[in-house]
Design a protein around this motif. Structure first.
Motif, PDB file in Angstrom:
ATOM      1  N   THR A   1       7.439  -0.134   3.985  1.00  0.00           N
ATOM      2  CA  THR A   1       7.973  -0.890   5.120  1.00  0.00           C
ATOM      3  C   THR A   1       7.193  -0.536   6.375  1.00  0.00           C
ATOM      4  N   GLY A   2       6.912  -1.538   7.183  1.00  0.00           N
ATOM      5  CA  GLY A   2       6.205  -1.292   8.432  1.00  0.00           C
ATOM      6  C   GLY A   2       5.676  -2.580   9.019  1.00  0.00           C
ATOM      7  N   MET A   3       4.894  -2.411  10.078  1.00  0.00           N
ATOM      8  CA  MET A   3       4.280  -3.560  10.733  1.00  0.00           C
ATOM      9  C   MET A   3       3.001  -3.946   9.995  1.00  0.00           C
ATOM     10  N   LEU A   4       2.787  -5.236   9.854  1.00  0.00           N
ATOM     11  CA  LEU A   4       1.538  -5.707   9.256  1.00  0.00           C
ATOM     12  C   LEU A   4       0.381  -5.479  10.221  1.00  0.00           C
ATOM     13  N   PRO A   5      -0.829  -5.175   9.691  1.00  0.00           N
ATOM     14  CA  PRO A   5      -1.187  -5.041   8.271  1.00  0.00           C
ATOM     15  C   PRO A   5      -0.752  -3.699   7.682  1.00  0.00           C
ATOM     16  N   LEU A   6      -0.569  -3.688   6.336  1.00  0.00           N
ATOM     17  CA  LEU A   6      -0.148  -2.496   5.618  1.00  0.00           C
ATOM     18  C   LEU A   6      -1.091  -2.235   4.448  1.00  0.00           C
ATOM     19  N   GLN A   7      -1.163  -0.964   4.039  1.00  0.00           N
ATOM     20  CA  GLN A   7      -1.906  -0.579   2.842  1.00  0.00           C
ATOM     21  C   GLN A   7      -0.966   0.182   1.916  1.00  0.00           C
TER      22      GLN A   7
ATOM     23  N   SER B   1       4.523 -18.354   7.483  1.00  0.00           N
ATOM     24  CA  SER B   1       5.331 -18.059   6.296  1.00  0.00           C
ATOM     25  C   SER B   1       4.592 -17.211   5.271  1.00  0.00           C
ATOM     26  N   PHE B   2       3.247 -17.119   5.341  1.00  0.00           N
ATOM     27  CA  PHE B   2       2.469 -16.467   4.291  1.00  0.00           C
ATOM     28  C   PHE B   2       1.969 -15.085   4.724  1.00  0.00           C
ATOM     29  N   VAL B   3       1.728 -14.247   3.696  1.00  0.00           N
ATOM     30  CA  VAL B   3       0.974 -13.010   3.872  1.00  0.00           C
ATOM     31  C   VAL B   3      -0.212 -13.067   2.917  1.00  0.00           C
ATOM     32  N   ASP B   4      -1.349 -12.513   3.351  1.00  0.00           N
ATOM     33  CA  ASP B   4      -2.552 -12.442   2.523  1.00  0.00           C
ATOM     34  C   ASP B   4      -2.649 -11.042   1.929  1.00  0.00           C
ATOM     35  N   VAL B   5      -2.923 -10.975   0.623  1.00  0.00           N
ATOM     36  CA  VAL B   5      -2.980  -9.692  -0.078  1.00  0.00           C
ATOM     37  C   VAL B   5      -4.325  -9.579  -0.783  1.00  0.00           C
ATOM     38  N   VAL B   6      -5.015  -8.462  -0.528  1.00  0.00           N
ATOM     39  CA  VAL B   6      -6.250  -8.142  -1.236  1.00  0.00           C
ATOM     40  C   VAL B   6      -5.950  -6.941  -2.123  1.00  0.00           C
ATOM     41  N   GLY B   7      -6.183  -7.099  -3.444  1.00  0.00           N
ATOM     42  CA  GLY B   7      -5.880  -6.017  -4.370  1.00  0.00           C
ATOM     43  C   GLY B   7      -7.026  -5.737  -5.314  1.00  0.00           C
ATOM     44  N   ASP B   8      -7.218  -4.465  -5.642  1.00  0.00           N
ATOM     45  CA  ASP B   8      -8.175  -4.085  -6.676  1.00  0.00           C
ATOM     46  C   ASP B   8      -7.582  -2.925  -7.455  1.00  0.00           C
ATOM     47  N   HIS B   9      -8.278  -2.494  -8.508  1.00  0.00           N
ATOM     48  CA  HIS B   9      -7.795  -1.367  -9.304  1.00  0.00           C
ATOM     49  C   HIS B   9      -8.985  -0.513  -9.710  1.00  0.00           C
TER      50      HIS B   9
ATOM     51  N   ASP C   1      -3.601   5.894 -15.948  1.00  0.00           N
ATOM     52  CA  ASP C   1      -4.896   6.343 -15.444  1.00  0.00           C
ATOM     53  C   ASP C   1      -5.559   5.304 -14.548  1.00  0.00           C
ATOM     54  N   THR C   2      -4.741   4.433 -13.927  1.00  0.00           N
ATOM     55  CA  THR C   2      -5.283   3.383 -13.061  1.00  0.00           C
ATOM     56  C   THR C   2      -4.552   3.382 -11.715  1.00  0.00           C
ATOM     57  N   GLU C   3      -5.325   3.252 -10.648  1.00  0.00           N
ATOM     58  CA  GLU C   3      -4.762   3.138  -9.304  1.00  0.00           C
ATOM     59  C   GLU C   3      -4.948   1.703  -8.822  1.00  0.00           C
ATOM     60  N   TYR C   4      -3.850   1.075  -8.426  1.00  0.00           N
ATOM     61  CA  TYR C   4      -3.879  -0.284  -7.901  1.00  0.00           C
ATOM     62  C   TYR C   4      -3.730  -0.200  -6.373  1.00  0.00           C
ATOM     63  N   ARG C   5      -4.710  -0.741  -5.654  1.00  0.00           N
ATOM     64  CA  ARG C   5      -4.741  -0.625  -4.195  1.00  0.00           C
ATOM     65  C   ARG C   5      -4.567  -2.007  -3.569  1.00  0.00           C
ATOM     66  N   PHE C   6      -3.774  -2.046  -2.490  1.00  0.00           N
ATOM     67  CA  PHE C   6      -3.462  -3.327  -1.858  1.00  0.00           C
ATOM     68  C   PHE C   6      -3.586  -3.210  -0.337  1.00  0.00           C
ATOM     69  N   LYS C   7      -4.075  -4.304   0.257  1.00  0.00           N
ATOM     70  CA  LYS C   7      -4.103  -4.454   1.706  1.00  0.00           C
ATOM     71  C   LYS C   7      -3.399  -5.760   2.036  1.00  0.00           C
ATOM     72  N   ILE C   8      -2.355  -5.675   2.835  1.00  0.00           N
ATOM     73  CA  ILE C   8      -1.534  -6.845   3.147  1.00  0.00           C
ATOM     74  C   ILE C   8      -1.632  -7.130   4.639  1.00  0.00           C
ATOM     75  N   SER C   9      -1.899  -8.390   4.992  1.00  0.00           N
ATOM     76  CA  SER C   9      -2.026  -8.788   6.393  1.00  0.00           C
ATOM     77  C   SER C   9      -1.338 -10.134   6.588  1.00  0.00           C
ATOM     78  N   PRO C  10      -0.933 -10.456   7.820  1.00  0.00           N
ATOM     79  CA  PRO C  10      -0.273 -11.748   8.051  1.00  0.00           C
ATOM     80  C   PRO C  10      -1.250 -12.907   7.863  1.00  0.00           C
TER      81      PRO C  10
END
Length: 254
Positions: free
Chosen positions: A216-222, A242-250, A229-238
């Motif tokens: 929980t917090g103010m956008l953008p968030l990580q 109505s939408f949020v943009d999410v960039v994810g990798d692993h 054995d896998t790490e999933y990483r996300f970056k969320i921005s407005p």
């Protein structure tokens, strides 16, 4: 003969009258003098008594003033002694505080090191094994072979909108990202269906087994999620309304 006798009688009578008048005058004089002397004596005694009383009162007042002066002097000396003790105690405390500050600065990490310490403590409280954390730190800097980043967007739910397109899946459905934000309002205060990007949002990350983590917090968030054995990483921005943009990798973990 008769005339002579008469004259002698008259003369005797006049002589007696003069004598009696003189005697009464002397009596009045001595009486007045006696009264005056008596009054003077009474006044003198009263004055002497008043003088003695005044003298005693003056002596007692002087003694009282001397006693008060002595007490005031003693109180002043006692106050000065206590002030000196307090000043000494203050100096001792200041020296002690300085010593503690030096020890604190030396022993307690600050800045990036302090934040890392807090993060390690948090993870250990959450149940992460200390050996695993140590292994991660030791392997930091080793090149990681991460999968291609994915960019997706979805509608962030609000109390007025719970419709479709409110989540997005990543890594072939390994992680599903959803969330909720505060309802936006128009200038006149009317609630809108889309979220307010100027207020905190809550994002949820759910794996295939239904295990969920939140941030929980103010956008953008990580945020990152570790599964096996896998790490999933996300970056969320407005994004757009109505939408949020999410960039994810692993990436392999550790």
């Amino acid at each position: 003969m008769f005339s002579l006798t008469y004259l002698l009688g008259v003369g005797a009578t006049m002589s007696y009258g003069l004598y009696d008048h003189s005697r009464r005058a002397r009596r009045r004089f001595w009486g007045r003098l006696g009264k005056f002397l008596l009054l003077a004596g009474v006044v003198g005694v009263a004055c002497a008594f008043s003088y003695e009383v005044g003298q005693e009162q003056l002596i007692r007042r002087e003694q009282n003033l001397q006693t008060q002066l002595t007490q005031a002097q003693s109180a002043k000396e006692e106050t000065e002694r206590k002030v000196a003790q307090l000043q000494a105690a203050l100096q001792t405390a200041e020296v002690r505080v300085s010593e503690l500050q030096v020890r604190y600065d030396r022993d307690v990490p600050t800045g990036d090191l302090g934040r890392l310490k807090d993060l390690l403590a948090k993870k250990m409280v959450e149940g992460v094994d200390a050996g695993r954390l140590a292994l991660i730190i030791e392997q930091t800097g080793t090149p990681r072979s991460c999968g291609k980043a994915e960019t997706k967007r979805f509608v962030l739910s609000t109390s007025l909108y719970k419709g479709p397109n409110t989540s997005a899946g990543f890594a072939d459905g390994a992680i599903t990202v959803s969330g909720e934000g505060a309802t936006s309002r128009s200038p006149d205060g009317a609630p809108q269906s889309w979220f307010d990007p100027a207020k905190p949002v809550t994002l949820k990350f759910t794996d295939k087994n239904g295990k969920e983590t939140q941030t929980t917090g103010m956008l953008p968030l990580q945020h990152s999620v570790i599964i096996d054995d896998t790490e999933y990483r996300f970056k969320i921005s407005p994004g757009s309304r109505s939408f949020v943009d999410v960039v994810g990798d692993h990436c392999p973990f550790p």
